[in-house]
Design a protein around this motif. Structure first.
Motif, PDB file in Angstrom:
ATOM      1  N   GLY A  85      37.638  36.030  41.417  1.00  0.00           N
ATOM      2  CA  GLY A  85      36.685  37.026  41.890  1.00  0.00           C
ATOM      3  C   GLY A  85      35.667  37.350  40.822  1.00  0.00           C
ATOM      4  N   ASN A  86      34.983  38.467  40.993  1.00  0.00           N
ATOM      5  CA  ASN A  86      33.961  38.908  40.041  1.00  0.00           C
ATOM      6  C   ASN A  86      34.359  40.226  39.396  1.00  0.00           C
ATOM      7  N   ILE A  87      33.996  40.360  38.125  1.00  0.00           N
ATOM      8  CA  ILE A  87      34.079  41.657  37.464  1.00  0.00           C
ATOM      9  C   ILE A  87      32.714  42.312  37.652  1.00  0.00           C
ATOM     10  N   VAL A  88      32.725  43.523  38.219  1.00  0.00           N
ATOM     11  CA  VAL A  88      31.458  44.177  38.542  1.00  0.00           C
ATOM     12  C   VAL A  88      31.403  45.572  37.934  1.00  0.00           C
ATOM     13  N   GLU A  89      30.195  45.996  37.606  1.00  0.00           N
ATOM     14  CA  GLU A  89      29.940  47.374  37.202  1.00  0.00           C
ATOM     15  C   GLU A  89      28.942  47.931  38.188  1.00  0.00           C
ATOM     16  N   ASN A  90      29.392  48.878  39.011  1.00  0.00           N
ATOM     17  CA  ASN A  90      28.630  49.326  40.179  1.00  0.00           C
ATOM     18  C   ASN A  90      28.371  48.105  41.063  1.00  0.00           C
ATOM     19  N   GLU A  91      27.144  47.697  41.245  1.00  0.00           N
ATOM     20  CA  GLU A  91      26.857  46.511  42.057  1.00  0.00           C
ATOM     21  C   GLU A  91      26.516  45.293  41.201  1.00  0.00           C
ATOM     22  N   ARG A  92      26.484  45.490  39.892  1.00  0.00           N
ATOM     23  CA  ARG A  92      26.087  44.400  38.993  1.00  0.00           C
ATOM     24  C   ARG A  92      27.278  43.499  38.693  1.00  0.00           C
ATOM     25  N   ILE A  93      27.114  42.187  38.937  1.00  0.00           N
ATOM     26  CA  ILE A  93      28.155  41.211  38.618  1.00  0.00           C
ATOM     27  C   ILE A  93      28.039  40.834  37.141  1.00  0.00           C
ATOM     28  N   ILE A  94      29.140  41.039  36.409  1.00  0.00           N
ATOM     29  CA  ILE A  94      29.147  40.663  34.987  1.00  0.00           C
ATOM     30  C   ILE A  94      29.558  39.207  34.816  1.00  0.00           C
ATOM     31  N   ASP A  95      30.595  38.782  35.550  1.00  0.00           N
ATOM     32  CA  ASP A  95      31.043  37.387  35.435  1.00  0.00           C
ATOM     33  C   ASP A  95      32.026  37.059  36.549  1.00  0.00           C
ATOM     34  N   GLU A  96      32.091  35.787  36.875  1.00  0.00           N
ATOM     35  CA  GLU A  96      33.132  35.284  37.776  1.00  0.00           C
ATOM     36  C   GLU A  96      34.363  34.986  36.920  1.00  0.00           C
ATOM     37  N   VAL A  97      35.507  35.495  37.327  1.00  0.00           N
ATOM     38  CA  VAL A  97      36.698  35.439  36.473  1.00  0.00           C
ATOM     39  C   VAL A  97      37.949  35.052  37.270  1.00  0.00           C
ATOM     40  N   LEU A  98      38.981  34.708  36.516  1.00  0.00           N
ATOM     41  CA  LEU A  98      40.325  34.573  37.076  1.00  0.00           C
ATOM     42  C   LEU A  98      41.161  35.702  36.487  1.00  0.00           C
ATOM     43  N   ILE A  99      41.826  36.442  37.350  1.00  0.00           N
ATOM     44  CA  ILE A  99      42.648  37.570  36.916  1.00  0.00           C
ATOM     45  C   ILE A  99      44.120  37.209  37.076  1.00  0.00           C
ATOM     46  N   SER A 100      44.891  37.312  35.978  1.00  0.00           N
ATOM     47  CA  SER A 100      46.340  37.085  36.020  1.00  0.00           C
ATOM     48  C   SER A 100      47.039  38.432  35.974  1.00  0.00           C
ATOM     49  N   ILE A 101      47.980  38.629  36.897  1.00  0.00           N
ATOM     50  CA  ILE A 101      48.691  39.902  37.019  1.00  0.00           C
ATOM     51  C   ILE A 101      50.154  39.730  36.605  1.00  0.00           C
ATOM     52  N   PHE A 102      50.618  40.593  35.695  1.00  0.00           N
ATOM     53  CA  PHE A 102      52.026  40.603  35.267  1.00  0.00           C
ATOM     54  C   PHE A 102      52.528  42.044  35.365  1.00  0.00           C
ATOM     55  N   LYS A 103      53.435  42.280  36.292  1.00  0.00           N
ATOM     56  CA  LYS A 103      53.907  43.650  36.505  1.00  0.00           C
ATOM     57  C   LYS A 103      55.167  43.939  35.685  1.00  0.00           C
ATOM     58  N   ASN A 104      55.262  45.199  35.217  1.00  0.00           N
ATOM     59  CA  ASN A 104      56.417  45.576  34.419  1.00  0.00           C
ATOM     60  C   ASN A 104      57.706  45.467  35.244  1.00  0.00           C
ATOM     61  N   PRO A 105      58.828  45.154  34.651  1.00  0.00           N
ATOM     62  CA  PRO A 105      59.015  44.917  33.216  1.00  0.00           C
ATOM     63  C   PRO A 105      58.871  43.439  32.843  1.00  0.00           C
ATOM     64  N   HIS A 106      58.436  42.619  33.802  1.00  0.00           N
ATOM     65  CA  HIS A 106      58.408  41.171  33.580  1.00  0.00           C
ATOM     66  C   HIS A 106      57.052  40.712  33.035  1.00  0.00           C
ATOM     67  N   SER A 107      56.745  41.207  31.844  1.00  0.00           N
ATOM     68  CA  SER A 107      55.501  40.826  31.177  1.00  0.00           C
ATOM     69  C   SER A 107      55.777  40.729  29.689  1.00  0.00           C
ATOM     70  N   TYR A 108      54.787  40.286  28.941  1.00  0.00           N
ATOM     71  CA  TYR A 108      54.965  40.124  27.493  1.00  0.00           C
ATOM     72  C   TYR A 108      55.310  41.456  26.827  1.00  0.00           C
ATOM     73  N   THR A 109      54.613  42.518  27.217  1.00  0.00           N
ATOM     74  CA  THR A 109      54.822  43.816  26.582  1.00  0.00           C
ATOM     75  C   THR A 109      55.888  44.657  27.283  1.00  0.00           C
TER      76      THR A 109
END
Length: 461
Positions: free
Chosen positions: A59-83
């Motif tokens: 998807g895109n990272i946006v600020e208001n309606e401005r697109i900053i970049d097209e990105v891939l977002i990886s989701i890691f939910k607790n407690p199964h993450s690095y931290t």
């Protein structure tokens, strides 16, 4: 520092600068929720707070309606993450401008910049790894050879931690029985079997000694083996360094005393890093600057793990005297004698020398002949047997100090048992040994200790 804040942290996880992609990492209770506010999926109105853990979203990272970049977002939910917390990793394009725009966007929305090593600190405080494993993460990042990589990887996987924890648990079980005896001292009751306890202490002593002894290998594998190249002027020290490095690192001249300061560089041989130091030629001189260089030569010999002693083939009649002179001056040093300029010798002279002197290496640094024999010998001297056998190797000086302290406490317990002294007198030493073992894995920590360890980490890890 022992307390985990509820705030969300952010940092660039990849190296600073321009690249194909960059990874920006967030961690904290509200990490997914905060990123979700500025994420527009390519596939409908996706809510990142409701997606499964360990999934990737385009998807895109946006600020208001401005697109900053097209990105891939990886989701890691607790407690199964690095931290052990909610973690989001944003894979964006590697433009420095884009990286900063994304970082500043989330900082404006209440996220703060992570401190050095704070992601790994949170992993430790959340029980995702112990302290020795956390330190191994930094060693793994800094590893510059196959050997240092293998040592760090084994420690990060918990091999060292498991061994320490097993020792500590066995000692703790007996310590509990000893403490129980002290509570019932008036009844003269004995809960801990003295023979079994003595056997355990002897076993712990042997294991601790083995781990302490492994530091000699672990330290050089981690930091590189320092090797001093020494000899008289014009024996070919700089030429040998250049031949080993396969580049013109050191100035080579027929004029004696060209090298006046130590020239140092590192190369990797069979997975082990060697730090070669080309030193000033040893001789009597009235030249003030050259004499300073010669003084540094002796200082570098003291620091070196191995000394390559070069002798000119045109002066082989003085060979025995020169070998004896250096060995007498440094009796504890590992000195490898090398006859250089082999092109000046006949085959008969070479064979005669090899029959007369054991472990002598004869080569021509200028012609680059015999270099392979030297590197093979260096590999053998590195003694990677323990590494090949996958034995636990200690490479961290903090662990080495704690092991030494624990070992000394255990030796005091052994003395107490042998002298049949009162239990309450050596119970203090048992507690001390448990304390030092606990320092290694993080069972025992202080804010200063954690601060010192994680301050040496890179930002984003």
């Amino acid at each position: 520092m022992n307390k985990i804040n509820n705030d969300t942290i952010i940092a660039l996880a990849t190296s600073a600068g321009v690249g194909a992609i960059a990874v920006i990492r967030l961690s904290g209770k509200n990490a997914i929720e905060i990123v979700n506010k500025h994420f527009k999926s390519k596939f409908g109105n996706k809510d990142l707070t409701k997606v499964k853990s360990h999934t990737i979203h385009l998807g895109n990272i946006v600020e208001n309606e401005r697109i900053i970049d097209e990105v891939l977002i990886s989701i890691f939910k607790n407690p199964h993450s690095y931290t052990g917390e909610n973690v989001v990793e944003i894979n964006c394009h590697g433009s420095v401008y884009i990286q900063q725009e994304i970082l500043q966007l989330f900082i404006k929305n209440g996220v703060r910049n992570a401190n050095a090593g704070e992601f790994t600190l949170r992993a430790f405080l959340n029980g995702r790894m112990d302290l020795s494993q956390a330190e191994a993460v930094a060693d793994l990042i800094a590893s510059n050879s196959a050997a240092s990589h293998q040592v760090a990887l084994q420690q990060m996987r918990g091999g060292f931690s498991t061994e320490i924890e097993n020792l500590r648990q066995q000692l703790l079980n007996f310590a509990s029985l000893i403490e129980l005896e002290l509570d019932f001292a008036e009844e003269d009751v004995e809960f801990a079997d003295r023979t079994e306890f003595k056997n355990l202490i002897e076993k712990i002593s042997v294991v601790l000694k083995r781990l302490i002894d492994s530091f000699a290998l672990g330290n050089v594998l981690k930091n590189g083996i320092p090797v001093a190249i020494v000899g008289e002027p014009n024996v070919g020290k700089s030429t040998l360094l250049n031949a080993l490095l396969n580049e013109e690192k050191a100035i080579v001249s027929h004029i004696a005393g060209t090298t006046r300061d130590a020239i140092e560089d590192e190369i990797n041989i069979e997975g082990v890093a060697y730090r070669f130091i080309d030193t000033a030629g040893i001789r009597h001189t009235k030249d003030f600057v050259e004499s300073i260089g010669i003084k540094k030569t002796y200082e570098n010999i003291e620091k070196a793990q191995l000394v390559l002693h070069l002798i000119d083939a045109s002066k082989i009649e003085l060979l025995q005297g020169k070998i004896s002179e250096l060995e007498e001056k440094y009796p504890t040093k590992k000195i490898l004698t090398i006859v250089n300029k082999a092109d000046l010798l006949s085959n008969e002279e070479i064979q005669k020398l090899k029959s007369q002197f054991e472990n002598l290496i004869i080569l021509s640094a200028k012609e680059k002949t015999g270099i392979h024999e030297l590197t093979t010998t260096l590999t053998q001297l590195a003694n990677k047997g323990a590494l090949s056998n996958n034995e636990t190797i200690v490479s961290n000086s903090r662990h080495f100090e704690a092991l030494n302290n624990a070992y000394n406490s255990i030796k005091e317990v052994q003395k107490g048992i042998d002298l049949n002294i009162s239990t309450d007198l050596f119970a203090i030493d048992i507690r001390q040994a448990l304390h030092y073992l606990g320092e290694i894995t993080g069972e025992v920590t202080t804010e200063d200790l954690l601060g010192n360890i994680f301050a040496n980490f890179c930002i984003g890890k």
